[in-house]
Design an enzyme around this catalytic site. Structure first.
Site, mmCIF file in Angstrom:
data_model
loop_
_atom_site.group_PDB
_atom_site.id
_atom_site.type_symbol
_atom_site.label_atom_id
_atom_site.label_comp_id
_atom_site.label_asym_id
_atom_site.label_seq_id
_atom_site.Cartn_x
_atom_site.Cartn_y
_atom_site.Cartn_z
ATOM 1 N N ASP A 262 14.205 1.672 10.716
ATOM 2 C CA ASP A 262 13.342 0.792 11.362
ATOM 3 C C ASP A 262 12.361 1.944 12.170
ATOM 4 O O ASP A 262 12.838 2.710 12.908
ATOM 5 C CB ASP A 262 14.047 -0.035 12.591
ATOM 6 C CG ASP A 262 13.136 -0.550 13.376
ATOM 7 O OD1 ASP A 262 11.847 -0.656 13.359
ATOM 8 O OD2 ASP A 262 13.342 -1.644 14.056
ATOM 9 N N VAL A 263 11.298 2.059 11.855
ATOM 10 C CA VAL A 263 10.281 3.106 12.341
ATOM 11 C C VAL A 263 10.110 3.130 13.704
ATOM 12 O O VAL A 263 9.745 4.058 14.268
ATOM 13 C CB VAL A 263 8.966 3.160 11.571
ATOM 14 C CG1 VAL A 263 9.207 3.740 9.883
ATOM 15 C CG2 VAL A 263 8.241 1.861 11.624
ATOM 16 N N TYR B 96 -2.890 -6.511 16.736
ATOM 17 C CA TYR B 96 -3.120 -5.763 15.429
ATOM 18 C C TYR B 96 -4.281 -4.752 15.651
ATOM 19 O O TYR B 96 -4.053 -3.788 15.379
ATOM 20 C CB TYR B 96 -3.086 -6.773 14.494
ATOM 21 C CG TYR B 96 -3.163 -6.067 12.954
ATOM 22 C CD1 TYR B 96 -2.257 -5.491 12.370
ATOM 23 C CD2 TYR B 96 -4.564 -5.846 12.291
ATOM 24 C CE1 TYR B 96 -2.251 -4.677 11.228
ATOM 25 C CE2 TYR B 96 -4.719 -5.366 11.010
ATOM 26 C CZ TYR B 96 -3.551 -4.534 10.615
ATOM 27 O OH TYR B 96 -3.698 -3.880 9.381
ATOM 28 N N SER C 30 -6.755 0.486 9.735
ATOM 29 C CA SER C 30 -7.404 -0.374 9.191
ATOM 30 C C SER C 30 -8.985 -0.561 9.762
ATOM 31 O O SER C 30 -9.201 0.117 10.668
ATOM 32 C CB SER C 30 -6.676 -1.803 9.949
ATOM 33 O OG SER C 30 -7.453 -2.939 9.782
ATOM 34 N N PRO D 86 -7.846 1.092 5.522
ATOM 35 C CA PRO D 86 -8.223 0.031 4.402
ATOM 36 C C PRO D 86 -8.624 -1.424 4.882
ATOM 37 O O PRO D 86 -8.626 -1.748 6.005
ATOM 38 C CB PRO D 86 -6.773 -0.228 3.817
ATOM 39 C CG PRO D 86 -5.935 0.608 4.580
ATOM 40 C CD PRO D 86 -6.441 1.243 5.951
ATOM 41 N N ASP E 9 12.066 2.664 4.395
ATOM 42 C CA ASP E 9 11.602 1.123 4.817
ATOM 43 C C ASP E 9 12.766 0.471 5.295
ATOM 44 O O ASP E 9 13.986 0.895 5.404
ATOM 45 C CB ASP E 9 11.391 0.450 3.461
ATOM 46 C CG ASP E 9 10.219 -0.494 3.752
ATOM 47 O OD1 ASP E 9 10.537 -1.689 4.300
ATOM 48 O OD2 ASP E 9 9.108 -0.598 3.181
ATOM 49 N N ILE F 60 0.821 -1.273 0.244
ATOM 50 C CA ILE F 60 0.079 -0.170 -0.036
ATOM 51 C C ILE F 60 0.873 1.286 0.112
ATOM 52 O O ILE F 60 0.557 2.222 -0.739
ATOM 53 C CB ILE F 60 -0.915 -0.065 1.295
ATOM 54 C CG1 ILE F 60 -1.965 -1.142 1.017
ATOM 55 C CG2 ILE F 60 -1.575 1.464 1.510
ATOM 56 C CD1 ILE F 60 -2.565 -1.312 2.333
ATOM 57 N N LYS G 244 -4.420 -0.693 15.624
ATOM 58 C CA LYS G 244 -5.174 0.112 14.522
ATOM 59 C C LYS G 244 -6.149 0.868 15.183
ATOM 60 O O LYS G 244 -6.391 2.013 14.744
ATOM 61 C CB LYS G 244 -5.546 -0.749 13.556
ATOM 62 C CG LYS G 244 -4.489 -1.770 12.643
ATOM 63 C CD LYS G 244 -3.640 -0.610 11.977
ATOM 64 C CE LYS G 244 -2.380 -1.271 11.523
ATOM 65 N NZ LYS G 244 -1.519 -0.064 10.282
ATOM 66 N N ASN H 286 2.776 4.603 7.164
ATOM 67 C CA ASN H 286 2.063 3.395 6.546
ATOM 68 C C ASN H 286 2.617 2.118 7.151
ATOM 69 O O ASN H 286 1.962 1.295 7.179
ATOM 70 C CB ASN H 286 2.217 3.371 5.138
ATOM 71 C CG ASN H 286 1.915 2.126 4.526
ATOM 72 O OD1 ASN H 286 0.915 1.827 4.151
ATOM 73 N ND2 ASN H 286 3.180 1.494 4.031
#
Ligand code: NAI
Length: 262
Positions: free
Chosen positions: A71-72, A166, A153, A196, A50, A31, A170, A98
């Site tokens: 690494d975010v 998860y 999400s 999404p 990334d 995405i 989100k 993202n």
């Protein structure tokens, strides 16, 4: 009449994001990569941030762009990402948060999720956004404004079971978006969120079990009876990055082909 219309059409910028500088995290594939291409097609310089593959992905973009390996979830790496972007492009106007862990997570009852995995999901999916905003917002303030788009999400709206970490992460992103939008509105910085539906991203396609479990169910439950592709998220992301959405902030736009309606 036709002259006026012609004039107003001519006045419209051909590339609404011409000269803007965007960071898209997790954009080497999936995405994020589709959104990076959408932003570049509208004239933005895009930094692909990334864990791996950032340079190669940036080379595929049409505008002057850059790839940064980061690494975010790492505070220092995220600060460096912002600094390197300033050095390369002189400012930051757009941030698309993202990067996230999704398809690689094993679906299992919450009693079987190890605490270390819970914490890693919170770090990569939520703390990453906190860190990126801390690193980037001072530079947006210097420019007099900016736009932040967070990728959540549809799962927190639906209460999807078997990935409790998860779905919780989100849901947190939606709350984060709302509160930060109130905090940054006076600075001319918009903060919005896209939620999404189940999307056939590169990450999903690498995991047959996830595809088998979720794909058919998602298609049959949504109003638009087809698979969702990464490109289906681009229009919403561009809307939230363009000046046309300057009065929209704190919102979550569900893009799932009409499964969850609110
Ligand atoms: P993907 O797995 O295809 O791509 C994710 C990218 O993020 C990869 O390039 C990966 O290297 C990068 N990444 C992962 N951890 C990172 C880290 N710590 N630091 C930097 N980069 C990192 O994923 P996909 O499916 O395109 O998902 C993108 C976002 O959309 C995620 O936040 C995901 O939760 C969200 N999303 C995805 C859905 C789907 O069905 N694919 C549905 C709803 C939301």
């Amino acid at each position: 009449m036709s002259t006026t219309n012609q004039k107003s059409q001519d006045a419209r910028p051909a590339a609404p994001l011409e000269g803007k500088v965007a960071i898209v995290t997790g954009a080497a594939q999936g995405i994020g990569n589709a959104i990076a291409h959408g932003l570049a097609a509208e004239g933005a310089h895009v930094v692909i941030a990334d864990l791996h593959g950032a340079e190669e992905a940036a080379q595929a973009l049409p505008q002057k762009s850059a790839g940064i390996e980061v690494d975010v979830a790492d505070e220092h790496a995220v600060a460096r990402m912002a600094e390197e972007t300033i050095t390369r492009f002189g400012g930051i106007d757009l941030l698309v948060n993202n990067a996230g862990l999704f398809a690689s997570l094993v679906m299992r009852p919450f009693t079987e999720i190890p605490l270390a995995e819970w914490r890693r999901v919170m770090d990569v999916n939520v703390a990453s956004m906190f860190l990126a905003c801390q690193a980037v917002v001072p530079h947006m303030r210097e420019r007099g404004g900016g736009k932040i788009v967070n990728i959540s999400s549809a799962t927190p709206f639906l209460g999807v079971p078997l990935r409790l970490h998860y779905v919780t992460s989100k849901g947190a992103i939606i709350a984060f978006t709302r509160a930060l939008a109130k905090e940054l509105g006076p600075d001319g910085i918009n903060v919005n969120c896209i939620a999404p539906g189940f999307t056939l991203s590169a990450g999903v396609l690498e995991h047959d079990a996830v595809l088998d479990q979720l794909s058919r169910a998602a298609v049959s439950a949504r109003a638009i009876k087809r698979d969702q592709q990464p490109e289906d998220l681009v229009g919403a992301a561009l809307f939230l990055c363009r000046p046309t959405s300057d009065f929209v902030t704190g919102q979550t736009l569900v893009v799932d082909g009409g499964l969850y309606l609110h």
